[in-house]
Motif scaffolding. Sequence first.
Motif, PDB file in Angstrom:
ATOM      1  N   GLY A  82     -10.492  -4.809  -0.889  1.00  0.00           N
ATOM      2  CA  GLY A  82      -9.395  -4.414  -0.802  1.00  0.00           C
ATOM      3  C   GLY A  82      -8.485  -4.452  -2.118  1.00  0.00           C
ATOM      4  O   GLY A  82      -7.584  -3.292  -2.259  1.00  0.00           O
ATOM      5  N   PHE A  83      -8.623  -5.625  -2.713  1.00  0.00           N
ATOM      6  CA  PHE A  83      -7.582  -5.761  -3.991  1.00  0.00           C
ATOM      7  C   PHE A  83      -8.248  -4.680  -5.059  1.00  0.00           C
ATOM      8  O   PHE A  83      -7.274  -4.100  -5.552  1.00  0.00           O
ATOM      9  CB  PHE A  83      -7.675  -7.167  -4.340  1.00  0.00           C
ATOM     10  N   LEU A  84      -9.606  -4.614  -5.118  1.00  0.00           N
ATOM     11  CA  LEU A  84     -10.052  -3.493  -5.814  1.00  0.00           C
ATOM     12  C   LEU A  84      -9.444  -2.244  -5.760  1.00  0.00           C
ATOM     13  O   LEU A  84      -9.054  -1.558  -6.626  1.00  0.00           O
ATOM     14  CB  LEU A  84     -11.684  -3.671  -5.829  1.00  0.00           C
ATOM     15  N   LEU A  85      -9.594  -1.719  -4.431  1.00  0.00           N
ATOM     16  CA  LEU A  85      -9.114  -0.454  -3.860  1.00  0.00           C
ATOM     17  C   LEU A  85      -7.672  -0.158  -4.458  1.00  0.00           C
ATOM     18  O   LEU A  85      -7.103   0.657  -4.788  1.00  0.00           O
ATOM     19  CB  LEU A  85      -9.421  -0.097  -2.529  1.00  0.00           C
ATOM     20  N   ARG A  86      -6.764  -1.509  -4.186  1.00  0.00           N
ATOM     21  CA  ARG A  86      -5.507  -1.130  -4.561  1.00  0.00           C
ATOM     22  C   ARG A  86      -5.146  -1.228  -6.073  1.00  0.00           C
ATOM     23  O   ARG A  86      -4.231  -0.484  -6.509  1.00  0.00           O
ATOM     24  CB  ARG A  86      -4.500  -2.508  -3.972  1.00  0.00           C
ATOM     25  N   ILE A  87      -5.930  -1.810  -6.965  1.00  0.00           N
ATOM     26  CA  ILE A  87      -5.914  -1.507  -8.325  1.00  0.00           C
ATOM     27  C   ILE A  87      -6.064   0.013  -8.554  1.00  0.00           C
ATOM     28  O   ILE A  87      -5.599   0.496  -9.451  1.00  0.00           O
ATOM     29  CB  ILE A  87      -7.121  -2.509  -8.857  1.00  0.00           C
ATOM     30  N   MET A  88      -7.178   0.602  -7.798  1.00  0.00           N
ATOM     31  CA  MET A  88      -7.508   2.132  -8.191  1.00  0.00           C
ATOM     32  C   MET A  88      -6.454   2.950  -7.410  1.00  0.00           C
ATOM     33  O   MET A  88      -6.364   4.177  -7.763  1.00  0.00           O
ATOM     34  CB  MET A  88      -8.623   2.364  -7.711  1.00  0.00           C
ATOM     35  N   GLN A  89      -5.548   2.338  -6.448  1.00  0.00           N
ATOM     36  CA  GLN A  89      -4.873   3.253  -5.862  1.00  0.00           C
ATOM     37  C   GLN A  89      -3.907   4.152  -6.253  1.00  0.00           C
ATOM     38  O   GLN A  89      -3.728   5.543  -5.928  1.00  0.00           O
ATOM     39  CB  GLN A  89      -4.220   2.522  -4.629  1.00  0.00           C
ATOM     40  N   PRO A  90      -3.185   3.625  -7.205  1.00  0.00           N
ATOM     41  CA  PRO A  90      -2.184   4.811  -7.922  1.00  0.00           C
ATOM     42  C   PRO A  90      -2.959   5.785  -8.495  1.00  0.00           C
ATOM     43  O   PRO A  90      -2.426   7.060  -8.508  1.00  0.00           O
ATOM     44  CB  PRO A  90      -1.559   3.861  -9.108  1.00  0.00           C
ATOM     45  N   PRO A 128     -22.474  -1.730   5.363  1.00  0.00           N
ATOM     46  CA  PRO A 128     -22.380  -0.471   5.293  1.00  0.00           C
ATOM     47  C   PRO A 128     -21.165   0.120   6.305  1.00  0.00           C
ATOM     48  O   PRO A 128     -20.423   1.151   5.726  1.00  0.00           O
ATOM     49  CB  PRO A 128     -23.678   0.297   5.436  1.00  0.00           C
ATOM     50  N   LEU A 129     -21.090  -0.232   7.633  1.00  0.00           N
ATOM     51  CA  LEU A 129     -20.179   0.385   8.346  1.00  0.00           C
ATOM     52  C   LEU A 129     -18.819  -0.225   8.019  1.00  0.00           C
ATOM     53  O   LEU A 129     -17.756   0.478   7.775  1.00  0.00           O
ATOM     54  CB  LEU A 129     -20.502  -0.130   9.818  1.00  0.00           C
ATOM     55  N   PHE A 130     -18.588  -1.406   7.561  1.00  0.00           N
ATOM     56  CA  PHE A 130     -17.272  -1.980   7.419  1.00  0.00           C
ATOM     57  C   PHE A 130     -16.744  -1.539   6.050  1.00  0.00           C
ATOM     58  O   PHE A 130     -15.763  -0.984   6.057  1.00  0.00           O
ATOM     59  CB  PHE A 130     -17.469  -3.554   7.257  1.00  0.00           C
ATOM     60  N   PHE A 131     -17.595  -1.379   4.968  1.00  0.00           N
ATOM     61  CA  PHE A 131     -17.262  -1.014   3.797  1.00  0.00           C
ATOM     62  C   PHE A 131     -17.158   0.588   3.553  1.00  0.00           C
ATOM     63  O   PHE A 131     -16.207   1.317   2.934  1.00  0.00           O
ATOM     64  CB  PHE A 131     -17.997  -1.548   2.586  1.00  0.00           C
ATOM     65  N   GLY A 132     -18.021   1.234   4.244  1.00  0.00           N
ATOM     66  CA  GLY A 132     -17.991   2.595   4.147  1.00  0.00           C
ATOM     67  C   GLY A 132     -16.738   3.270   4.913  1.00  0.00           C
ATOM     68  O   GLY A 132     -16.115   4.088   4.555  1.00  0.00           O
ATOM     69  N   LEU A 133     -16.322   2.478   6.252  1.00  0.00           N
ATOM     70  CA  LEU A 133     -15.016   3.162   6.845  1.00  0.00           C
ATOM     71  C   LEU A 133     -13.931   2.501   6.030  1.00  0.00           C
ATOM     72  O   LEU A 133     -12.797   3.344   5.843  1.00  0.00           O
ATOM     73  CB  LEU A 133     -15.182   2.370   8.257  1.00  0.00           C
ATOM     74  N   GLY A 134     -14.100   1.486   5.340  1.00  0.00           N
ATOM     75  CA  GLY A 134     -12.904   1.081   4.382  1.00  0.00           C
ATOM     76  C   GLY A 134     -12.761   1.959   3.233  1.00  0.00           C
ATOM     77  O   GLY A 134     -11.415   2.483   2.867  1.00  0.00           O
ATOM     78  N   SER A 135     -13.436   2.383   2.894  1.00  0.00           N
ATOM     79  CA  SER A 135     -13.533   3.401   1.807  1.00  0.00           C
ATOM     80  C   SER A 135     -12.917   4.839   2.108  1.00  0.00           C
ATOM     81  O   SER A 135     -12.061   5.480   1.589  1.00  0.00           O
ATOM     82  CB  SER A 135     -14.800   3.914   1.003  1.00  0.00           C
ATOM     83  N   ILE A 136     -13.520   5.383   3.341  1.00  0.00           N
ATOM     84  CA  ILE A 136     -13.017   6.473   3.958  1.00  0.00           C
ATOM     85  C   ILE A 136     -11.363   6.367   4.489  1.00  0.00           C
ATOM     86  O   ILE A 136     -10.713   6.988   4.237  1.00  0.00           O
ATOM     87  CB  ILE A 136     -13.797   6.705   5.483  1.00  0.00           C
ATOM     88  N   ASN A 137     -11.026   5.283   5.001  1.00  0.00           N
ATOM     89  CA  ASN A 137      -9.760   4.817   5.361  1.00  0.00           C
ATOM     90  C   ASN A 137      -8.732   4.952   4.150  1.00  0.00           C
ATOM     91  O   ASN A 137      -7.774   5.285   4.082  1.00  0.00           O
ATOM     92  CB  ASN A 137      -9.471   3.542   6.000  1.00  0.00           C
ATOM     93  N   LYS A 145       0.775  -1.127   0.025  1.00  0.00           N
ATOM     94  CA  LYS A 145       0.037  -0.004   0.063  1.00  0.00           C
ATOM     95  C   LYS A 145       0.943   1.202  -0.108  1.00  0.00           C
ATOM     96  O   LYS A 145       0.754   2.348  -0.602  1.00  0.00           O
ATOM     97  CB  LYS A 145      -0.967  -0.086   1.032  1.00  0.00           C
ATOM     98  N   GLY A 146       1.999   1.185   0.571  1.00  0.00           N
ATOM     99  CA  GLY A 146       2.864   2.276   0.772  1.00  0.00           C
ATOM    100  C   GLY A 146       3.474   2.635  -0.653  1.00  0.00           C
ATOM    101  O   GLY A 146       3.563   3.757  -1.200  1.00  0.00           O
ATOM    102  N   ALA A 147       3.831   1.329  -1.157  1.00  0.00           N
ATOM    103  CA  ALA A 147       4.314   1.665  -2.747  1.00  0.00           C
ATOM    104  C   ALA A 147       3.467   1.981  -3.457  1.00  0.00           C
ATOM    105  O   ALA A 147       3.769   3.051  -4.359  1.00  0.00           O
ATOM    106  CB  ALA A 147       4.846   0.417  -3.021  1.00  0.00           C
ATOM    107  N   LEU A 148       2.174   1.582  -3.781  1.00  0.00           N
ATOM    108  CA  LEU A 148       0.958   2.237  -4.470  1.00  0.00           C
ATOM    109  C   LEU A 148       0.834   3.525  -4.069  1.00  0.00           C
ATOM    110  O   LEU A 148       0.311   4.192  -5.305  1.00  0.00           O
ATOM    111  CB  LEU A 148      -0.253   1.426  -4.494  1.00  0.00           C
ATOM    112  N   LYS A 149       1.038   4.233  -3.047  1.00  0.00           N
ATOM    113  CA  LYS A 149       0.740   5.558  -2.815  1.00  0.00           C
ATOM    114  C   LYS A 149       1.702   6.345  -3.429  1.00  0.00           C
ATOM    115  O   LYS A 149       1.530   7.479  -4.024  1.00  0.00           O
ATOM    116  CB  LYS A 149       0.408   5.797  -1.235  1.00  0.00           C
TER     117      LYS A 149
END
Length: 411
Positions: free
Chosen positions: A261-269, A335-344, A69-73
């Motif tokens: 989480g993997f979907l978010l890492r794909i979009m992370q860069p 909604p709490l789990f995935f909502g907070l995951g998106s915010i984070n 995650k640090g590298a992708l950022k």
Amino acid sequence: MSAPRPLSILLRGRLLLPLLAGRGVYRLAIVVSNLLFLAAWGESTFATYALVMGSFTAVMFLTSCGVEKGALKLVPRVTRARSELIAVFVVLPAISGSVCLIWILATGLGGGRSSLWILAGVLAVGLGLNQVLVGLHRVLDRPWRDVANHAVLVLAIGLGVAGALLADQGPLWALTVMVTAVAVLNVALVSGLALRPSGLRRRALVRQAIGTSALMSASELAAAGIVSLVFLLLARSGFRDQGAALYVIVSASALLVNAFGFLLRIMQPQVSRTLHRGAASEAVRRRTVRWARIIAIGGAPYLAAVTALTILWRQHAGATGQTAALALLYLACIPLFFGLGSINFVLENGDRRTLRRTASGSVMGLTGAALSAFVLVPLLGAPGALAAIAVGDVVHAITVLPALTSSKEST
């Protein structure tokens, strides 16, 4: 060096399905192979294999946790020292994983220093590094190498299973095949990266990589900590028989969370570049504030209501309705789990201030969830455990909200 092209995955949607399919088939192959190994080896031999592999799960987690995650950022934001920074992110997981492996083998944890243990440890370090390496190739707009990498891993798993079923080969064979495949893949992946080892001598670069990786690992470490805690508390409560249902729910959740989480890492860069200097960063910040405010203000009463309804249902349902009630409580908490995951996710890829705030939010969420678990698990059993996990997300949202509303996120 010029910046890489925007990540193809977001522009060519046809690449997303192969990436997700590659990971999905790989995870499925692991599950199926364990069942086939059990059938081929018998319970006693498979138990030894499972114990060794399970003991090194943390090593693989620590090797890759936060580093990818640090590298992708950071890598998408760098234009002049990208090769030096990539070299740092290649060396970091190799060092951290190797230190863990050496410590475990030197102390003889688990009761063995046999070749089986050594191979399992090397495999854990290699797989952790492998996930970081394919992440670096994705950020450099080479997503097909990720797909090919996991296809080879699936073939290696299949070869291990074939040896067990057709040639009466044991765990050493399966681990040797996997270690060999991972080693070859990692060498190939590293050789495909333009590395400049001089980056390892640049203290500012190394400090930034280590600091960012450590902060971005906070959410995963906190999540793993609270899940372990609720199971420990459940085992010591009067609701021990509810552990199986909770494990089924948590296992299903892990599949969903890992896919998300993997979907978010794909979009992370691309998200990282947008939040760093893009004009859309303010719009993203406003939406994030809105979701954080909803969870922070409405999360607690919503969670109390759905937990109470679950308890009432369980009281009137028969034995067959217990797991269904727990599953519905989990669905209500999504909604709490995935909502907070998106915010984070947004905060991790923002500036240094928001990264520190969401890391501290993970710690505060862990604290809140732990305190809730000590009360709710002995009182309510498995529903209390799920509720305690969700409490952590509510506390996290409350903690990070001031960082979003006090001032505009710098870009």
